[in-house]
Design a protein around this motif. Structure first.
Motif, mmCIF file in Angstrom:
data_model
loop_
_atom_site.group_PDB
_atom_site.id
_atom_site.type_symbol
_atom_site.label_atom_id
_atom_site.label_comp_id
_atom_site.label_asym_id
_atom_site.label_seq_id
_atom_site.Cartn_x
_atom_site.Cartn_y
_atom_site.Cartn_z
ATOM 1 N N ALA A 158 0.670 -0.989 -0.965
ATOM 2 C CA ALA A 158 0.465 -2.266 -1.876
ATOM 3 C C ALA A 158 -0.513 -1.871 -2.945
ATOM 4 C CB ALA A 158 -0.071 -3.445 -0.671
ATOM 5 N N GLU A 159 -0.501 -2.802 -3.863
ATOM 6 C CA GLU A 159 -1.439 -2.270 -5.144
ATOM 7 C C GLU A 159 -2.778 -2.742 -4.770
ATOM 8 O OE1 GLU A 159 -0.683 -1.164 -8.021
ATOM 9 O OE2 GLU A 159 1.095 -0.711 -7.214
ATOM 10 N N ASP A 160 -3.110 -3.822 -3.921
ATOM 11 C CA ASP A 160 -4.432 -4.256 -3.544
ATOM 12 C C ASP A 160 -4.298 -5.160 -2.042
ATOM 13 O OD1 ASP A 160 -7.186 -4.217 -3.392
ATOM 14 O OD2 ASP A 160 -7.229 -5.576 -5.371
ATOM 15 N N GLY A 161 -5.439 -5.461 -1.831
ATOM 16 C CA GLY A 161 -5.664 -6.410 -0.480
ATOM 17 C C GLY A 161 -6.947 -6.121 0.207
ATOM 18 N N VAL A 162 -7.316 -7.122 1.020
ATOM 19 C CA VAL A 162 -8.588 -7.094 1.664
ATOM 20 C C VAL A 162 -8.373 -6.105 2.743
ATOM 21 C CG1 VAL A 162 -10.385 -8.305 2.689
ATOM 22 C CG2 VAL A 162 -9.366 -9.236 0.544
ATOM 23 N N PRO A 163 -9.090 -5.026 2.829
ATOM 24 C CA PRO A 163 -8.997 -4.119 4.016
ATOM 25 C C PRO A 163 -9.484 -4.462 5.208
ATOM 26 C CG PRO A 163 -10.446 -3.316 2.493
ATOM 27 C CD PRO A 163 -10.204 -4.423 1.752
ATOM 28 N N ASP A 164 -8.695 -4.396 6.204
ATOM 29 C CA ASP A 164 -9.428 -4.596 7.674
ATOM 30 C C ASP A 164 -9.974 -3.295 8.042
ATOM 31 O OD1 ASP A 164 -8.243 -7.640 8.184
ATOM 32 O OD2 ASP A 164 -6.529 -6.433 7.707
ATOM 33 N N LEU A 165 -9.419 -2.125 7.597
ATOM 34 C CA LEU A 165 -9.994 -0.795 8.023
ATOM 35 C C LEU A 165 -10.068 0.161 6.637
ATOM 36 C CD1 LEU A 165 -10.471 1.580 10.044
ATOM 37 C CD2 LEU A 165 -8.014 1.885 9.912
ATOM 38 N N THR A 166 -11.128 0.789 6.611
ATOM 39 C CA THR A 166 -11.367 1.636 5.336
ATOM 40 C C THR A 166 -11.545 3.154 5.774
ATOM 41 O OG1 THR A 166 -11.871 -0.355 3.959
ATOM 42 C CG2 THR A 166 -12.503 2.021 3.218
ATOM 43 N N ILE A 167 -10.830 4.125 5.194
ATOM 44 C CA ILE A 167 -11.425 5.344 5.482
ATOM 45 C C ILE A 167 -11.721 5.863 4.292
ATOM 46 C CG2 ILE A 167 -10.363 7.652 6.407
ATOM 47 C CD1 ILE A 167 -8.250 5.829 7.977
ATOM 48 N N ALA A 168 -12.780 6.424 4.218
ATOM 49 C CA ALA A 168 -13.305 6.761 2.884
ATOM 50 C C ALA A 168 -13.997 8.314 3.150
ATOM 51 C CB ALA A 168 -14.238 5.831 2.242
#
Length: 200
Positions: A158-168
């Motif tokens: 997807a182009e964007d979206g509010v993440p429920d999980l972020t791996i950074a």
């Protein structure tokens, strides 16, 4: 091996040899060679033989089409197999090193790790079926990817979206995290959302 507690080094070498044999078979459109090695000399001999065979097979132009991995699956080119082998070997290098008393501090370059993340997302993720809903965001250096999970459907970019999980983190660490290997990436949110994306 610490990374793969259920595997021995013999299991790892056999797995990689099987992958090389399957690659050669797909490129040459011949049956894969049966692997029934038991002792180490035979196992290593088959490994060396398949390494030589795959080097020859990969000499074909990168855009040469090959036989699908299995009936009804996507089409791959010689270039796709080269990429697949590069990342499969890189991840299993980490596994082999984890069996050492003092593993080396191997790190993968940013460009290679970013390519590995993209290869994972295009090769493995579309073959999954999610059993939960959520949005996963990967942040590796300056690159960002968003994957939407919907129950009973294949995950989609997807182009964007509010993440429920972020791996950074660094590309290397995000690459390792996707493959379920030890990493130093920051993982924030619903960790269970990684399960539908898990590497085979």
């Amino acid at each position: 091996m610490r990374n793969c507690p259920k595997w021995t080094t013999h299991d790892l070498v056999t797995h990689l040899t099987t992958l090389l044999s399957s690659t050669v078979a797909a490129i040459t459109d011949r049956p894969a060679e049966p692997l029934a090695a038991v002792d180490w000399p035979d196992t290593l001999g088959r490994w060396d033989g398949q390494r030589l065979a795959v080097r020859e097979a990969l000499r074909l132009p990168a855009d040469t089409p090959t036989r699908p991995p299995s009936p009804g699956t996507w089409l791959l080119t010689v270039g796709d197999w080269t990429r697949r082998l590069a990342h499969e070997t890189a991840i299993h290098r980490l596994d082999a090193e984890s069996a050492l008393a003092e593993p080396p501090s191997t790190r993968f370059g940013d460009a290679f790790a970013v390519d590995g993340i993209e290869e994972f997302l295009t090769c493995f993720v579309p073959r999954r079926v999610a059993d939960r809903d959520g949005v996963v965001r990967l942040e590796a250096g300056e690159r960002t990817w968003t994957v939407v999970l919907r129950s009973d459907e294949a995950p989609e970019p997807a182009e964007d979206g509010v993440p429920d999980l972020t791996i950074a983190g660094s590309p290397d660490d995000v690459y390792r995290a996707l493959w379920g290997r030890p990493h130093a990436a920051r993982v924030v949110g619903q960790v269970s959302l990684l399960e539908p994306l898990a590497a085979p």
